[in-house]
Design a protein around this motif. Structure first.
Motif, short mmCIF file in Angstrom:
data_model
loop_
_atom_site.label_atom_id
_atom_site.label_comp_id
_atom_site.label_asym_id
_atom_site.label_seq_id
_atom_site.Cartn_x
_atom_site.Cartn_y
_atom_site.Cartn_z
N SER A 71 9.57 0.73 -13.96
CA SER A 71 9.15 0.46 -15.25
C SER A 71 8.16 1.75 -15.74
N GLY A 72 8.19 2.56 -14.86
CA GLY A 72 7.33 4.03 -15.14
C GLY A 72 6.12 4.02 -14.60
N ASN A 73 5.76 3.25 -13.58
CA ASN A 73 4.67 3.43 -12.62
C ASN A 73 4.93 3.93 -11.39
N ALA A 74 4.51 5.42 -11.56
CA ALA A 74 5.21 6.49 -10.64
C ALA A 74 4.20 6.75 -9.41
N GLN A 75 2.85 6.40 -9.62
CA GLN A 75 1.83 6.86 -8.66
C GLN A 75 1.50 5.46 -7.93
N ARG A 76 0.76 5.62 -6.91
CA ARG A 76 0.54 4.50 -6.10
C ARG A 76 -0.56 3.48 -6.82
N GLY A 77 -1.67 4.29 -7.61
CA GLY A 77 -2.61 3.48 -8.23
C GLY A 77 -1.84 2.63 -9.25
N SER A 78 -0.96 3.29 -10.17
CA SER A 78 -0.28 2.33 -11.08
C SER A 78 0.58 1.30 -10.74
N ILE A 79 1.18 1.65 -9.40
CA ILE A 79 2.12 0.55 -8.86
C ILE A 79 1.36 -0.53 -8.38
N ALA A 80 0.15 -0.21 -7.74
CA ALA A 80 -0.90 -1.35 -7.41
C ALA A 80 -1.43 -2.15 -8.60
N SER A 81 -1.88 -1.59 -9.72
CA SER A 81 -2.30 -2.25 -10.97
C SER A 81 -1.05 -3.24 -11.46
N TYR A 82 0.19 -2.80 -11.39
CA TYR A 82 1.23 -3.41 -11.68
C TYR A 82 1.38 -4.61 -11.04
N LEU A 83 1.00 -4.49 -9.53
CA LEU A 83 1.21 -5.71 -9.03
C LEU A 83 0.03 -6.59 -8.52
N GLY A 84 -1.04 -6.13 -9.38
CA GLY A 84 -2.42 -6.68 -9.04
C GLY A 84 -2.84 -7.01 -7.63
N ARG A 85 -2.67 -5.58 -7.16
CA ARG A 85 -3.14 -5.14 -5.68
C ARG A 85 -4.10 -4.01 -5.40
N LYS A 86 -4.68 -3.92 -4.49
CA LYS A 86 -5.25 -2.72 -4.10
C LYS A 86 -4.45 -1.60 -3.69
N SER A 87 -4.67 -0.30 -4.02
CA SER A 87 -3.87 0.97 -3.66
C SER A 87 -3.53 1.13 -2.26
N GLY A 88 -4.54 0.70 -1.56
CA GLY A 88 -4.40 0.87 0.00
C GLY A 88 -3.47 -0.40 0.69
N ASP A 89 -3.16 -1.48 0.06
CA ASP A 89 -2.17 -2.47 0.45
C ASP A 89 -0.80 -1.90 0.16
N LEU A 90 -0.45 -0.87 -0.52
CA LEU A 90 0.84 -0.39 -0.73
C LEU A 90 1.29 0.75 0.16
N ALA A 91 0.42 1.32 1.20
CA ALA A 91 0.88 2.25 2.03
C ALA A 91 2.00 1.91 2.90
N HIS A 92 1.97 0.66 3.50
CA HIS A 92 2.91 0.35 4.34
C HIS A 92 4.27 -0.13 3.57
N PRO A 93 4.49 -0.83 2.64
CA PRO A 93 5.71 -1.16 1.74
C PRO A 93 6.37 0.20 1.23
N LEU A 94 5.33 1.05 0.64
CA LEU A 94 6.13 2.37 0.24
C LEU A 94 6.54 3.33 1.33
N THR A 95 5.75 3.32 2.69
CA THR A 95 6.32 3.97 3.49
C THR A 95 7.67 3.27 4.23
N VAL A 96 7.71 1.96 4.37
CA VAL A 96 9.10 1.31 4.40
C VAL A 96 10.04 1.84 3.68
N LEU A 97 9.83 1.51 2.24
CA LEU A 97 10.81 1.98 1.55
C LEU A 97 11.49 3.40 1.67
N GLU A 98 10.44 4.29 1.67
CA GLU A 98 10.72 5.58 1.91
C GLU A 98 11.79 5.87 3.15
N GLY A 99 11.28 5.22 4.27
CA GLY A 99 11.94 5.49 5.59
C GLY A 99 13.53 4.78 5.43
#
Length: 492
Positions: A271-299
């Motif tokens: 949807s165009g949310n390319a930075q961790r902060g904007s992804i977190a806002s889209y999901l209604g979560r804290k930015s730090g909560d996305l470190a693991h899922p983004l790392t897994v998706l990258e892996g």
């Protein structure tokens, strides 16, 4: 180096076939180990089956099965391969791996275990068993001429197989990743001559070979006017295998335990949310909560991160598989309608704006970056690009910032001079306003003291063309570069 005769049906894959041929004909004594990986549908199985056929090797396709059933299946295939009167019974994998190493002692042959992660899921000790089988000074290894190839599509698992403290670290003599076809090879493979149609098709299905023959049944866009009907009758048709493929790609990854979360992260990026902060806002979560899922998706190869070339603390996340982007940007919002309505053409018309803005535009940018880094002739930017990326440049005087779609860096001793900056537009005819914007950015970068910025070339990439004024300026100024779709497909 010996190269086995490649199959006449094989498209491209020259580098991969040469590497596998060298592995399968290695004249040195002793068993060897190799690892082959790549996302699903890239042709790994075709390559490995063809290799075994060309070199007289053994191929074992693993299934999702219990450990005992897999050993029985291997024993049955080995019995047939060796001419034994019946299946070979194994007490366990130690015995089975030694039997594979014992298949040849006088000449090198490839021995392939395909979808190796299925076996490890049932028996996690299997990598350690293979490590012990390849231990130095072990007669079963030293007297063997087998080239054992472990293959898998679970990218996160395969990426860990030879890394860090993994049991097979340091044991393998080949680590081959089979990539997707780039945009030029994909156009050739799909038989599409029109560059714009090729780009639009590539933005939907990418460079995955199986999508043409096995999924679309050789249904390809016949020309520019057939692209929309092609999307409707293939990707958006519930009867087409392409319809649910993006969902299955996530299901195939064993590390993606919370499917809902990972789908939501991908939807945010699409949807165009390319930075961790904007992804977190889209999901209604804290930015730090996305470190693991983004790392897994990258892996697992679903996303990749691209550092901002001008700001070290800023990272952009992009989806690696175009079909996943297309699914999340176009299909997922109207999924229930696609499944149950017969008017797919109307749904596609409603979704075209999302396709252009969220799929086609970003994909065009990525293709332009790839072409600039790997395919651009050196005269285009004055040198061979050493690094290409995107970034953000602040304009303090005007209290704003500029996104730079393409930044091109060369390599000059210890310096990394800026060769060019560029802007990419899919649907806009580019004119003097775009050139003035690039000039302003160049001035800001030069004021920052960035090497090469003062003389950096200004590149305009457009699929819609350029105004006459801009074309005339570029004709008389080698520092202004205009590039369209045809340039991205031109072979020099």
């Amino acid at each position: 180096m010996t190269t086995l005769d490649r199959p006449a049906r094989m498209f491209d894959r020259d580098r991969e076939w040469a590497a596998l041929s060298a592995f399968a004909t290695d004249p040195r004594p002793g068993a060897t180990l190799g690892v082959v990986s790549g996302r699903r549908r890239q042709g790994k199985t075709f390559l490995l089956r063809a290799l075994c056929e060309a070199a007289g090797g053994f191929y074992f396709p693993a299934d999702e099965a219990a450990d005992r059933e897999s050993l029985n299946s291997l024993g049955a295939l080995l019995g047939a391969f060796t001419g034994a009167p019946g299946p070979i019974a194994f007490d366990g994998w130690h015995q089975a791996i030694d039997a594979l190493l014992g298949l040849s002692r006088d000449r090198r042959i490839p021995v392939v275990i395909d979808e190796f992660p299925y076996l490890v899921r049932a028996n996690p000790s299997l990598p350690s068993i293979i490590q012990n089988a390849f231990a130095p000074l072990r007669p079963e290894r030293d007297d063997s001429r087998a080239g054992l190839l472990l293959c898998g599509s679970a990218m996160s698992f395969m990426g860990r197989l030879l890394s860090g403290n993994a049991p097979l670290r340091g044991r393998a003599g080949l680590e081959l990743v089979v990539p997707t076809l780039d945009h030029r090879l994909a156009a050739e493979f799909w038989g599409i001559d029109d560059p714009v149609t090729a780009l639009k098709t590539n933005a939907v299905v990418g460079g995955t070979p199986a999508y043409r023959h096995d999924f679309a049944r050789d249904d390809t866009p016949a020309g520019p006017d057939d692209f929309d009907p092609w999307v409707v009758r293939t990707v958006l048709s519930p009867a087409s295998p392409l319809f649910r493929e993006a969902r299955y790609l996530l299901a195939d990854e064993p590390d993606l335990h919370d499917a809902a979360l990972y789908h939501s992260v991908l939807a945010a990026i699409a949807s165009g949310n390319a930075q961790r902060g904007s992804i977190a806002s889209y999901l209604g979560r804290k930015s730090g909560d996305l470190a693991h899922p983004l790392t897994v998706l990258e892996g697992c190869g679903m996303v990749f991160r691209e550092p901002d070339v001008f700001k070290e603390n800023r990272t952009t996340f992009r989806i690696a598989e175009p079909l996943v982007t297309f699914y999340h940007a176009v299909m997922r919002p109207i999924w229930s309608d696609l499944e149950y309505t017969g008017d797919t053409g109307r749904l596609w018309e409603r979704s075209r704006q999302r396709f252009v803005g969220n799929v086609l535009g970003p994909h065009f940018e990525q293709v332009c970056r790839h072409w600039t880094r790997h395919m651009a002739p050196p005269e285009v930017f004055g040198d061979y690009p050493n690094r290409v990326g995107s970034g953000t440049v602040n304009d303090p005087a005007n209290r704003t910032s500029y996104d730079v779609d393409i930044a091109v860096f060369g390599l000059d001793d210890d310096r990394r001079p800026l060769l060019a900056i560029g802007e990419v537009k899919w649907g806009d005819v580019m004119g003097l306003g775009h050139l003035d914007r690039l000039r302003r950015i160049r001035t800001l970068l030069a004021a920052q003291g960035r090497p090469g910025a003062a003389t950096a070339r200004l590149a305009c990439f457009s699929a819609a063309g350029f105004t006459g004024d801009l074309t005339r300026i570029a004709a008389g100024d080698p520092g202004v570069v205009l590039l369209g779709p045809a340039d991205l497909y031109l072979r020099t």
